[in-house]
Design a protein around this motif. Structure first.
Motif, PDB file in Angstrom:
ATOM      1  N   ASP A 594      53.770  48.123  25.829  1.00 24.18           N
ATOM      2  CA  ASP A 594      52.658  48.210  24.890  1.00 24.18           C
ATOM      3  C   ASP A 594      51.394  48.334  25.725  1.00 24.18           C
ATOM      4  N   GLY A 595      51.015  49.567  26.065  1.00 32.15           N
ATOM      5  CA  GLY A 595      49.945  49.746  27.032  1.00 32.15           C
ATOM      6  C   GLY A 595      50.425  49.262  28.386  1.00 32.15           C
ATOM      7  N   LEU A 596      49.731  48.246  28.931  1.00 29.16           N
ATOM      8  CA  LEU A 596      50.144  47.646  30.192  1.00 29.16           C
ATOM      9  C   LEU A 596      51.014  46.414  29.989  1.00 29.16           C
ATOM     10  N   ARG A 597      51.170  45.965  28.768  1.00 30.52           N
ATOM     11  CA  ARG A 597      52.005  44.795  28.517  1.00 30.52           C
ATOM     12  C   ARG A 597      53.482  45.162  28.599  1.00 30.52           C
ATOM     13  N   ILE A 598      54.249  44.315  29.259  1.00 33.85           N
ATOM     14  CA  ILE A 598      55.689  44.501  29.379  1.00 33.85           C
ATOM     15  C   ILE A 598      56.360  43.526  28.423  1.00 33.85           C
ATOM     16  N   LEU A 599      57.091  44.052  27.455  1.00 38.21           N
ATOM     17  CA  LEU A 599      57.748  43.235  26.436  1.00 38.21           C
ATOM     18  C   LEU A 599      59.249  43.295  26.675  1.00 38.21           C
ATOM     19  N   LEU A 685      57.415  58.068  29.617  1.00 29.68           N
ATOM     20  CA  LEU A 685      58.062  58.120  28.315  1.00 29.68           C
ATOM     21  C   LEU A 685      57.519  57.029  27.395  1.00 29.68           C
ATOM     22  N   TYR A 686      57.680  57.234  26.101  1.00 23.88           N
ATOM     23  CA  TYR A 686      57.285  56.233  25.116  1.00 23.88           C
ATOM     24  C   TYR A 686      58.271  56.273  23.955  1.00 23.88           C
ATOM     25  N   HIS A 687      58.233  55.229  23.124  1.00 25.32           N
ATOM     26  CA  HIS A 687      59.083  55.156  21.936  1.00 25.32           C
ATOM     27  C   HIS A 687      58.280  55.619  20.717  1.00 25.32           C
ATOM     28  N   PRO A 688      58.810  56.521  19.909  1.00 21.98           N
ATOM     29  CA  PRO A 688      58.089  56.977  18.710  1.00 21.98           C
ATOM     30  C   PRO A 688      58.244  55.979  17.564  1.00 21.98           C
ATOM     31  N   GLN A 689      57.516  56.248  16.485  1.00 23.24           N
ATOM     32  CA  GLN A 689      57.654  55.457  15.267  1.00 23.24           C
ATOM     33  C   GLN A 689      58.447  56.236  14.221  1.00 23.24           C
ATOM     34  N   ILE A 690      59.177  55.504  13.400  1.00 18.91           N
ATOM     35  CA  ILE A 690      59.929  56.085  12.293  1.00 18.91           C
ATOM     36  C   ILE A 690      59.713  55.240  11.048  1.00 18.91           C
ATOM     37  N   ARG A 745      39.304  65.760  32.525  1.00 19.54           N
ATOM     38  CA  ARG A 745      40.631  65.820  31.918  1.00 19.54           C
ATOM     39  C   ARG A 745      40.812  64.642  30.954  1.00 19.54           C
ATOM     40  N   ALA A 746      41.254  64.941  29.726  1.00 17.30           N
ATOM     41  CA  ALA A 746      41.502  63.903  28.715  1.00 17.30           C
ATOM     42  C   ALA A 746      42.934  63.405  28.876  1.00 17.30           C
ATOM     43  N   ASN A 747      43.152  62.517  29.845  1.00 15.62           N
ATOM     44  CA  ASN A 747      44.481  61.964  30.070  1.00 15.62           C
ATOM     45  C   ASN A 747      44.840  60.970  28.981  1.00 15.62           C
ATOM     46  N   VAL A 748      46.099  60.963  28.591  1.00 20.03           N
ATOM     47  CA  VAL A 748      46.582  60.143  27.489  1.00 20.03           C
ATOM     48  C   VAL A 748      47.258  58.896  28.044  1.00 20.03           C
ATOM     49  N   SER A 749      46.829  57.727  27.583  1.00 23.72           N
ATOM     50  CA  SER A 749      47.440  56.464  28.006  1.00 23.72           C
ATOM     51  C   SER A 749      48.453  55.945  26.996  1.00 23.72           C
ATOM     52  N   GLY A 750      48.438  56.475  25.779  1.00 23.75           N
ATOM     53  CA  GLY A 750      49.359  56.020  24.745  1.00 23.75           C
ATOM     54  C   GLY A 750      49.072  56.736  23.436  1.00 23.75           C
ATOM     55  N   VAL A 769      43.018  58.269  24.691  1.00 27.65           N
ATOM     56  CA  VAL A 769      42.625  58.927  25.937  1.00 27.65           C
ATOM     57  C   VAL A 769      41.883  57.955  26.837  1.00 27.65           C
ATOM     58  N   LEU A 770      41.935  58.260  28.134  1.00 28.39           N
ATOM     59  CA  LEU A 770      41.290  57.431  29.149  1.00 28.39           C
ATOM     60  C   LEU A 770      39.868  57.917  29.400  1.00 28.39           C
TER      61      LEU A 770
END
Length: 784
Positions: A594-599, A685-690, A745-750, A769-770
């Motif tokens: 979750d961002g920088l948080r590790i769950l 990589l990231y997890h999508p929502q459903i 550059r509009a880098n994406v963080s999440g 974006v960052l």
């Protein structure tokens, strides 16, 4: 991909061509004791990655490339000495006879050098001047690690980095021999300012991207050693710096038997963070002070003191967040607006006090006793309510309609108390350089988690509510014993053997970690290496904070490292290095980010692997200025431990990375310099929502942890310009201009996910974006 492949081909061809070069000159001579005239056997003679040792008569011969080179002579119990020589095609040979002074006679130099050789191919070294020249946010030591092979970080707002597929918490960081921690409660990185490492006090920076020795502790990915300057020139010196992001002052002095340095930094990066995606009132600040001193005592001994205290605070009264996404075509730009009420705050305070005593019993034996107390606290407070709007015309502000509302409450606390005792014995006997020691720790953690998030409204599907409440106060005591032996089998062959045993009280595990390597020099300019080791990661804050004290099912994760490397130094002094690595991962605890948080989950239920290669070209493309060019390939996957499960990519599987740090100067005006840093990485990589049905039969949006999607590639270029001139007899002034994120550059963080259209059940992903382009101006004054 074609331009990228073409560039990769050029780099590989360049590396291949450079490896065909060979050393052409030779330096020879003798090394003897300055007082007695007796020859010194097995004295280390080195220049860059070239090295040899003296024979029983103190004689040496070293093949070197043409040019002006610094040659260093090191012998345990003696003052190290460096001399500059010049080899050319007209004068391809040179002779240099050296007399070394015993550290018994020159007390200031006692026990400075390590017993084991420091030319280890598996370690990456970075000069402090390169760290200070590199254009990064806050000119931070940890952010400079991103250019080293194996390391990557796609968030310039944080000093977090990951190594060869591991996560942000799998890296050891040592400061003057004491392990330190990064903050744990960070979410997006914007709350973070500088790390604890002061670049103006740094003398040595060693980075292991894997297969690190048994003298270092227990983590699964990497180890970083940073040491401050222990010995200073006579008189008072220091650095005063100021730019738009902060200020710093460092002073140092050698006075008789005392060497000391003191540094203080203050950052107020309001100009940088106020231009981020969330508008509002920002009040960030960082303040720290550090003291490092050592004093020579009678009887060939010394005492060393290190102390630091740092405070980081981030307050935000958010006003509005706007995220854009495209519809049918790229001209069809839409937006989601969040209007906030309330505030968010984050604080992190860290203090460390360390005391070390060293005693020399002879030219080959040294004992050190060190102890440290580390205390850190973190607090996160969020009290926000918000209304979410959808705007089908992003450029017409206020033209949207209401979607839903949200309440967010977070009140999290963390306190860590760590007491360390670190005795170590260094002994050299014949071909053996032995280090043995203990690492005893008493750690108390107090964690309080209280989080609440809920959507409400009738216009769209709501996110599944989040409620987290836990209190955790475990004792995480541990005791480790280690031994490391460096064996010089021949002048061209060295063997490193190490063993580390750890007893971790919380899990009641005894962890045995054999580690070692073999290093072969077929020529004076080439080194072949093979290293391996077993590395454990006992559960700590991220793994335990959301579990009740009564749940004690977690065990240590494990990684087995295999690393093969080849290094060659050309006649121009450039270093070409190739490393091939493989990591076997088991007993893994699955996690999500979750961002920088590790769950983490609550079970050791996965296994995996990582393999790849890193190719590096490093050296002075321009005289006196180092440059780095490296490419990395990575493939890392994991699967459930249950039979029949399929492998899947790990979240931080960044297949391709390209890192460049290039420095240059004007030929006629070498005081005018340019420093370029460029980072490219294919997406994490990231997890999508459903959409799914909750227990009450309502349709809600949840994160689907069974699927992954790929972020856009990360690309960032930072450019710095510096002009240097002597202002007084012993001073230098440097004017600095930096363009951070030069291409904007509009880098994406999440991604934030919002169900918007009733006819489309899939939530729309809105990029977070960052930072954008930022112009930084600064000035430094160095008193030498």
């Amino acid at each position: 991909m074609r331009p990228f492949r073409r560039l990769l081909g050029v780099l590989i061809a360049l590396a291949f061509a450079l490896t065909l070069a060979h050393a052409q000159g030779q330096l020879s001579g003798t090394v003897k004791d300055r007082e007695t005239g007796l020859p010194l056997t097995a004295c280390a003679v080195s220049s860059g990655s070239y090295g040899t040792t003296t024979d029983s008569l103190g004689r040496y011969a070293l093949t070197l490339p043409f040019g002006s080179l610094d040659v260093t002579f090191r012998y345990v119990g003696y003052v190290p000495l460096t001399r500059r020589i010049s080899l050319t095609d007209r004068h391809p040979t040179a002779r240099l006879d050296i007399r070394l002074a015993s550290s018994v006679l020159t007390m200031r130099e006692v026990t400075v050098e390590q017993s084991q050789p420091d030319e280890t191919p598996t370690v990456q070294k970075m000069e402090p001047t390169d760290v200070r020249n590199m254009p990064t946010v806050y000119n931070d030591v940890l952010r400079s690690i991103q250019i080293l092979p194996g390391a990557s970080a796609n968030n310039e707002l944080s000093s977090a980095y990951n190594v060869r597929g591991g996560n942000y918490d799998e890296n050891l960081i040592y400061l003057n021999g004491y392990e330190i921690n990064r903050p744990y409660l960070l979410r997006q990185g914007v709350e973070e300012s500088q790390s604890l490492l002061n670049s103006d006090m740094t003398d040595r920076l060693n980075f292991y991207g894997g297969a690190f020795p048994a003298t270092l502790g227990d983590k699964m990915s990497s180890a970083l050693e940073v040491d401050y300057v222990r010995e200073h020139p006579r008189g008072l010196g220091g650095v005063l710096r100021a730019d738009l992001l902060g200020q710093g002052l460092t002073l140092h002095q050698h006075a008789g038997k005392l060497d000391w340095s003191i540094g203080g930094r203050y950052s107020n990066p309001n100009l940088l963070v106020s231009s981020l995606q969330t508008s509002g009132t920002y009040r960030p600040s960082f303040l720290d002070g550090q003291l490092f001193a050592n004093y020579l005592l009678p009887g060939r001994s010394r005492v060393e003191l290190f102390a630091l205290s740092a405070s980081n605070r981030f307050d935000l009264i958010p006003k509005e967040w706007e995220g854009n996404f495209t519809g049918i075509n790229y001209q069809d730009v839409r937006a989601v607006d969040i209007v906030y009420r309330g505030q968010r705050s984050y604080t992190w305070r860290s203090s460390l006090a360390g005391l070390k005593y060293e005693k020399v019993f002879g030219p080959r034996t040294r004992l050190s006793l060190a102890g440290a107390y580390l205390y850190s606290t973190e607090a996160e407070n969020t009290d926000l309510s918000a209304d979410v709007f959808y705007n089908p015309y992003a450029w017409e502000h206020g033209a949207g309609y209401y979607l839903k509302s949200r309440i967010e409450r977070n009140h999290n606390r963390l306190a860590l108390n760590t007491l360390q005792f670190l005795p170590a014995l260094h002994h050299t006997a014949g071909a053996h350089s032995l280090v043995a020691g203990l690492d005893l720790r008493a750690v108390t953690m107090q964690s309080h988690i209280n989080e609440f998030l809920q959507d409400y409204g009738d216009s769209t599907v709501q996110d599944s509510p989040v409620t987290a409440l836990s209190n955790h106060s475990p004792k995480l005591n541990s005791g480790s014993a280690y031994v490391q032996d460096v064996i010089a089998l021949a002048p061209y062959l060295r063997l490193d053997l190490g063993l580390r045993a750890t007893r971790y009280g919380y899990t009641k595990e005894t962890l045995i970690s054999p580690r070692g390597g073999i290093y072969f020099n077929p020529t004076a300019s080439s080194t072949l290496s093979l290293a391996a080791g077993v590395y454990y990661q006992p559960p700590f804050y991220y793994e335990l904070s959301r579990l009740p004290d009564t749940v004690r099912t977690l065990k240590s994760q494990r990684a087995i490292h295999l690393l093969a490397g080849w290094e060659h130094q050309t006649e121009r002094g450039l270093v070409v290095r190739t490393e091939v690595f493989y990591k076997k991962l088991d007993n893994l605890i699955p996690y999500t980010l979750d961002g920088l948080r590790i769950l983490y989950t609550d079970q050791n239920s996965a296994r995996g692997y990582a393999y790849g290669t890193d190719i590096l070209l490093h050296g002075e493309l321009t005289q006196h200025l180092n440059s780095w060019i490296s490419y990395g390939f990575l493939n890392t996957k994991e699967r459930d431990a249950a039979a029949g499960s399929q492998y899947r990519r790990r979240l931080l599987d960044q297949t391709h990375t390209l890192r460049l740090f290039l420095q240059d100067q004007m030929p006629e005006h070498p005081n005018v310099q340019v420093h370029n840093r460029m980072l490219f990485g294919s997406g994490y990589l990231y997890h999508p929502q459903i959409m799914t049905q909750d227990a009450a039969g309502h349709t809600v949006a949840v994160t689907d942890y069974t699927q992954t999607r790929t972020f856009p590639m990360y690309f960032r270029a930072d450019v710095g310009f510096s002009i240097r001139w002597k202002s007084v007899k012993h001073g230098e002034t440097i004017l600095i201009v930096e363009v951070l994120n030069a291409f904007n550059r509009a880098n994406v963080s999440g991604f934030s996910f919002f169900p918007i259209f009733p006819s489309d059940p899939a939530p729309q992903k809105i990029p977070e974006v960052l930072s954008g382009r930022f112009f930084n101006f600064g000035v430094e004054y160095h008193l030498n």
